[in-house]
Design a protein around this motif. Structure first.
Motif, PDB file in Angstrom:
ATOM      1  N   GLY A  91      -9.894 -23.767  42.726  1.00 20.76           N
ATOM      2  CA  GLY A  91      -9.647 -24.793  41.713  1.00 20.76           C
ATOM      3  C   GLY A  91     -10.945 -25.107  40.980  1.00 20.76           C
ATOM      4  N   ALA A  92     -10.853 -25.355  39.670  1.00 17.54           N
ATOM      5  CA  ALA A  92     -12.076 -25.621  38.902  1.00 17.54           C
ATOM      6  C   ALA A  92     -11.761 -26.470  37.688  1.00 17.54           C
ATOM      7  CB  ALA A  92     -12.690 -24.294  38.459  1.00 17.54           C
ATOM      8  N   THR A  93     -12.799 -27.018  37.091  1.00 19.49           N
ATOM      9  CA  THR A  93     -12.616 -27.721  35.821  1.00 19.49           C
ATOM     10  C   THR A  93     -12.688 -26.672  34.719  1.00 19.49           C
ATOM     11  OG1 THR A  93     -14.970 -28.035  35.512  1.00 19.49           O
ATOM     12  CG2 THR A  93     -13.814 -29.762  36.725  1.00 19.49           C
ATOM     13  N   ILE A  94     -12.310 -27.065  33.528  1.00 20.40           N
ATOM     14  CA  ILE A  94     -12.346 -26.095  32.421  1.00 20.40           C
ATOM     15  C   ILE A  94     -13.783 -25.639  32.165  1.00 20.40           C
ATOM     16  CG2 ILE A  94     -12.164 -25.964  29.883  1.00 20.40           C
ATOM     17  CD1 ILE A  94      -9.380 -26.752  30.064  1.00 20.40           C
ATOM     18  N   ASP A  95     -14.716 -26.558  32.235  1.00 21.03           N
ATOM     19  CA  ASP A  95     -16.115 -26.187  31.984  1.00 21.03           C
ATOM     20  C   ASP A  95     -16.611 -25.165  32.993  1.00 21.03           C
ATOM     21  OD1 ASP A  95     -16.336 -27.725  29.777  1.00 21.03           O
ATOM     22  OD2 ASP A  95     -17.152 -29.471  30.823  1.00 21.03           O
ATOM     23  N   GLU A  96     -16.238 -25.373  34.270  1.00 24.54           N
ATOM     24  CA  GLU A  96     -16.649 -24.413  35.307  1.00 24.54           C
ATOM     25  C   GLU A  96     -16.029 -23.046  35.057  1.00 24.54           C
ATOM     26  OE1 GLU A  96     -17.311 -27.413  39.111  1.00 24.54           O
ATOM     27  OE2 GLU A  96     -15.305 -26.720  38.599  1.00 24.54           O
ATOM     28  N   ALA A  97     -14.753 -23.062  34.685  1.00 27.38           N
ATOM     29  CA  ALA A  97     -14.068 -21.793  34.421  1.00 27.38           C
ATOM     30  C   ALA A  97     -14.724 -21.073  33.245  1.00 27.38           C
ATOM     31  CB  ALA A  97     -12.596 -22.051  34.135  1.00 27.38           C
ATOM     32  N   ARG A  98     -15.084 -21.852  32.209  1.00 30.95           N
ATOM     33  CA  ARG A  98     -15.721 -21.239  31.026  1.00 30.95           C
ATOM     34  C   ARG A  98     -17.103 -20.688  31.379  1.00 30.95           C
ATOM     35  NH1 ARG A  98     -15.620 -24.452  25.678  1.00 30.95           N
ATOM     36  NH2 ARG A  98     -16.108 -22.382  24.884  1.00 30.95           N
ATOM     37  N   GLU A  99     -17.786 -21.426  32.240  1.00 29.14           N
ATOM     38  CA  GLU A  99     -19.114 -20.974  32.673  1.00 29.14           C
ATOM     39  C   GLU A  99     -19.002 -19.638  33.418  1.00 29.14           C
ATOM     40  OE1 GLU A  99     -22.237 -22.715  35.763  1.00 29.14           O
ATOM     41  OE2 GLU A  99     -21.342 -24.260  34.502  1.00 29.14           O
ATOM     42  N   ASN A 100     -17.971 -19.574  34.279  1.00 28.85           N
ATOM     43  CA  ASN A 100     -17.723 -18.351  35.034  1.00 28.85           C
ATOM     44  C   ASN A 100     -17.417 -17.186  34.096  1.00 28.85           C
ATOM     45  OD1 ASN A 100     -15.481 -16.572  36.515  1.00 28.85           O
ATOM     46  ND2 ASN A 100     -16.910 -17.379  38.028  1.00 28.85           N
ATOM     47  N   ILE A 101     -16.612 -17.465  33.079  1.00 26.06           N
ATOM     48  CA  ILE A 101     -16.255 -16.422  32.107  1.00 26.06           C
ATOM     49  C   ILE A 101     -17.511 -15.948  31.370  1.00 26.06           C
ATOM     50  CG2 ILE A 101     -15.088 -16.069  29.875  1.00 26.06           C
ATOM     51  CD1 ILE A 101     -12.746 -17.655  31.042  1.00 26.06           C
ATOM     52  N   GLU A 102     -18.350 -16.909  30.999  1.00 27.20           N
ATOM     53  CA  GLU A 102     -19.583 -16.572  30.285  1.00 27.20           C
ATOM     54  C   GLU A 102     -20.465 -15.633  31.124  1.00 27.20           C
ATOM     55  OE1 GLU A 102     -19.700 -17.587  27.128  1.00 27.20           O
ATOM     56  OE2 GLU A 102     -21.430 -16.231  27.057  1.00 27.20           O
ATOM     57  N   LYS A 103     -20.539 -15.956  32.435  1.00 25.19           N
ATOM     58  CA  LYS A 103     -21.344 -15.130  33.339  1.00 25.19           C
ATOM     59  C   LYS A 103     -20.789 -13.709  33.400  1.00 25.19           C
ATOM     60  CE  LYS A 103     -23.086 -18.495  36.639  1.00 25.19           C
ATOM     61  NZ  LYS A 103     -22.725 -19.126  37.918  1.00 25.19           N
ATOM     62  N   ARG A 104     -19.450 -13.635  33.482  1.00 25.14           N
ATOM     63  CA  ARG A 104     -18.820 -12.309  33.562  1.00 25.14           C
ATOM     64  C   ARG A 104     -19.071 -11.518  32.279  1.00 25.14           C
ATOM     65  NH1 ARG A 104     -13.141 -14.085  36.030  1.00 25.14           N
ATOM     66  NH2 ARG A 104     -12.380 -12.031  35.456  1.00 25.14           N
ATOM     67  N   LEU A 148     -15.866  -8.766  47.836  1.00 31.50           N
ATOM     68  CA  LEU A 148     -15.721  -9.723  48.941  1.00 31.50           C
ATOM     69  C   LEU A 148     -16.965 -10.594  49.068  1.00 31.50           C
ATOM     70  CD1 LEU A 148     -14.128  -7.698  51.897  1.00 31.50           C
ATOM     71  CD2 LEU A 148     -13.012  -9.228  50.301  1.00 31.50           C
ATOM     72  N   GLU A 149     -18.133  -9.958  48.950  1.00 34.90           N
ATOM     73  CA  GLU A 149     -19.405 -10.706  49.040  1.00 34.90           C
ATOM     74  C   GLU A 149     -19.460 -11.779  47.956  1.00 34.90           C
ATOM     75  OE1 GLU A 149     -22.802  -8.045  48.983  1.00 34.90           O
ATOM     76  OE2 GLU A 149     -21.867  -6.937  50.631  1.00 34.90           O
ATOM     77  N   TYR A 150     -19.044 -11.384  46.747  1.00 36.54           N
ATOM     78  CA  TYR A 150     -19.061 -12.315  45.612  1.00 36.54           C
ATOM     79  C   TYR A 150     -18.129 -13.493  45.887  1.00 36.54           C
ATOM     80  CZ  TYR A 150     -18.120 -14.044  40.878  1.00 36.54           C
ATOM     81  OH  TYR A 150     -17.949 -14.844  39.782  1.00 36.54           O
ATOM     82  N   ALA A 151     -16.899 -13.156  46.339  1.00 27.88           N
ATOM     83  CA  ALA A 151     -15.916 -14.204  46.611  1.00 27.88           C
ATOM     84  C   ALA A 151     -16.409 -15.127  47.723  1.00 27.88           C
ATOM     85  CB  ALA A 151     -14.586 -13.560  47.005  1.00 27.88           C
ATOM     86  N   GLU A 152     -16.985 -14.547  48.774  1.00 25.88           N
ATOM     87  CA  GLU A 152     -17.471 -15.350  49.897  1.00 25.88           C
ATOM     88  C   GLU A 152     -18.584 -16.302  49.439  1.00 25.88           C
ATOM     89  OE1 GLU A 152     -19.216 -13.274  53.207  1.00 25.88           O
ATOM     90  OE2 GLU A 152     -18.309 -14.695  54.600  1.00 25.88           O
ATOM     91  N   GLY A 153     -19.479 -15.762  48.599  1.00 25.72           N
ATOM     92  CA  GLY A 153     -20.580 -16.576  48.074  1.00 25.72           C
ATOM     93  C   GLY A 153     -20.059 -17.777  47.311  1.00 25.72           C
ATOM     94  N   LEU A 154     -19.041 -17.526  46.482  1.00 24.62           N
ATOM     95  CA  LEU A 154     -18.473 -18.617  45.676  1.00 24.62           C
ATOM     96  C   LEU A 154     -17.780 -19.656  46.546  1.00 24.62           C
ATOM     97  CD1 LEU A 154     -16.946 -17.042  42.471  1.00 24.62           C
ATOM     98  CD2 LEU A 154     -18.556 -18.891  42.585  1.00 24.62           C
ATOM     99  N   ILE A 155     -17.017 -19.155  47.534  1.00 24.90           N
ATOM    100  CA  ILE A 155     -16.265 -20.086  48.393  1.00 24.90           C
ATOM    101  C   ILE A 155     -17.225 -20.914  49.251  1.00 24.90           C
ATOM    102  CG2 ILE A 155     -14.627 -20.206  50.329  1.00 24.90           C
ATOM    103  CD1 ILE A 155     -13.350 -17.665  49.054  1.00 24.90           C
ATOM    104  N   THR A 156     -18.254 -20.280  49.772  1.00 26.95           N
ATOM    105  CA  THR A 156     -19.209 -21.017  50.616  1.00 26.95           C
ATOM    106  C   THR A 156     -19.922 -22.095  49.794  1.00 26.95           C
ATOM    107  OG1 THR A 156     -19.678 -18.770  51.372  1.00 26.95           O
ATOM    108  CG2 THR A 156     -20.733 -20.509  52.571  1.00 26.95           C
ATOM    109  N   ALA A 157     -20.200 -21.757  48.543  1.00 26.78           N
ATOM    110  CA  ALA A 157     -20.921 -22.730  47.702  1.00 26.78           C
ATOM    111  C   ALA A 157     -19.999 -23.816  47.144  1.00 26.78           C
ATOM    112  CB  ALA A 157     -21.594 -21.987  46.558  1.00 26.78           C
ATOM    113  N   THR A 158     -18.693 -23.625  47.375  1.00 27.58           N
ATOM    114  CA  THR A 158     -17.722 -24.558  46.809  1.00 27.58           C
ATOM    115  C   THR A 158     -17.779 -25.931  47.490  1.00 27.58           C
ATOM    116  OG1 THR A 158     -16.225 -22.817  46.151  1.00 27.58           O
ATOM    117  CG2 THR A 158     -15.210 -24.908  46.631  1.00 27.58           C
ATOM    118  N   LYS A 159     -17.629 -26.986  46.684  1.00 25.83           N
ATOM    119  CA  LYS A 159     -17.603 -28.347  47.245  1.00 25.83           C
ATOM    120  C   LYS A 159     -16.345 -28.500  48.096  1.00 25.83           C
ATOM    121  CE  LYS A 159     -19.217 -29.703  42.797  1.00 25.83           C
ATOM    122  NZ  LYS A 159     -18.500 -29.970  41.574  1.00 25.83           N
ATOM    123  N   SER A 160     -16.444 -29.350  49.126  1.00 24.79           N
ATOM    124  CA  SER A 160     -15.321 -29.450  50.074  1.00 24.79           C
ATOM    125  C   SER A 160     -14.047 -30.005  49.434  1.00 24.79           C
ATOM    126  CB  SER A 160     -15.721 -30.297  51.277  1.00 24.79           C
ATOM    127  OG  SER A 160     -16.154 -31.552  50.829  1.00 24.79           O
TER     128      SER A 160
END
Lengths: 141, 96
Positions: A91-104, B30-42
């Motif tokens: 789950g994410a906010t729109i800004d986070e999703a856009r940031e992710n897209i930008e990175k990709r 998988l590494e990428y996904a794990e990194g994102l999930i671990t860094a995710t707020k609870s």
């Protein structure tokens, strides 16, 4: 190295040229695929930007697949989910999703640049080999 | 006959290598996904996709799922490496 060049036959050089041309063609197709993905990401980004600004309470049709869609309403435009791979979505906010897209997009642009450089390098090699081939041909006659 | 067998083996070798590369790429994912999930707020919600049906899972469940995938991929990579080795050995025998 120079000696190696001398013993190469016409057929070997032609084979090498064919192999480089094949690689160039493959790299070009990869760049095409990257361009299509970038275009796709930009469309999603534009949609997210629009939804963030004007989406709240708007009626939409949500695609169910095979060209069928169901009517819905955007309750909270800032609540989206994004695929992070491995069958997991976060789950994410729109800004986070856009940031992710930008990175990709940035990662894909870098990859695209690397592929273009490789094509350039291969083209230069093909040109060198063609020159070599031309120099060899009068000897054959 | 030997030439045909060598051709078949080379073809299989190429397929095995391509498959291994694809799985190695999946491992990176998988590494990428794990990194994102671990860094995710609870408080952030995490979902697992079951054939397009999204089910909410906890962070631990998501990491466990990634871990099990990683083990499966690792096993498959080992199996493919073993097969690669066998093919190479058979090719050497055929060529000598």
């Amino acid at each position: 190295m120079a000696e190696e060049k001398k013993v190469r036959t016409l057929e070997q050089i032609q084979d090498e040229i064919r192999s480089y041309l094949g690689e160039i063609e493959y790299l070009r197709s990869q760049i095409g695929a990257i361009d299509a993905t970038i275009a796709d990401l930009r469309i999603v980004d534009a949609t997210l930007a629009y939804i963030k600004e004007k989406g709240k309470g708007k009626s939409i049709y949500i695609p169910l697949g095979s060209g069928v869609a169901i009517k819905g309403k955007i309750e909270n435009p800032d609540d989206v989910i994004m695929d992070v791979g491995a069958g997991i979505l976060v789950g994410a906010t729109i800004d986070e999703a856009r940031e992710n897209i930008e990175k990709r997009i940035n990662a894909l642009m870098n990859l695209r640049l690397a592929l273009l450089r490789k094509i350039e390098e291969d083209t230069r090699k093909v040109n060198e080999l063609l020159k070599e081939l031309q120099e060899m041909q009068p000897e054959k006659k | 006959m030997e030439a045909v067998r060598a051709y078949e083996l080379e073809l299989e070798l190429r397929q095995v290598r391509e498959l291994r590369k694809a799985i190695e790429l999946k491992m990176k994912e998988l590494e990428y996904a794990e990194g994102l999930i671990t860094a995710t707020k609870s408080e952030r919600k995490i979902y697992r996709s079951f054939a397009d049906l999204l089910v909410e899972v906890t962070k631990d469940e998501a990491i466990e799922h990634i871990e099990s995938l990683r083990l499966a991929y690792r096993r498959e990579i080992e199996r493919l490496k073993q097969r690669e080795k066998e093919i190479m050995e058979e090719l050497v025998k055929l060529r000598s």
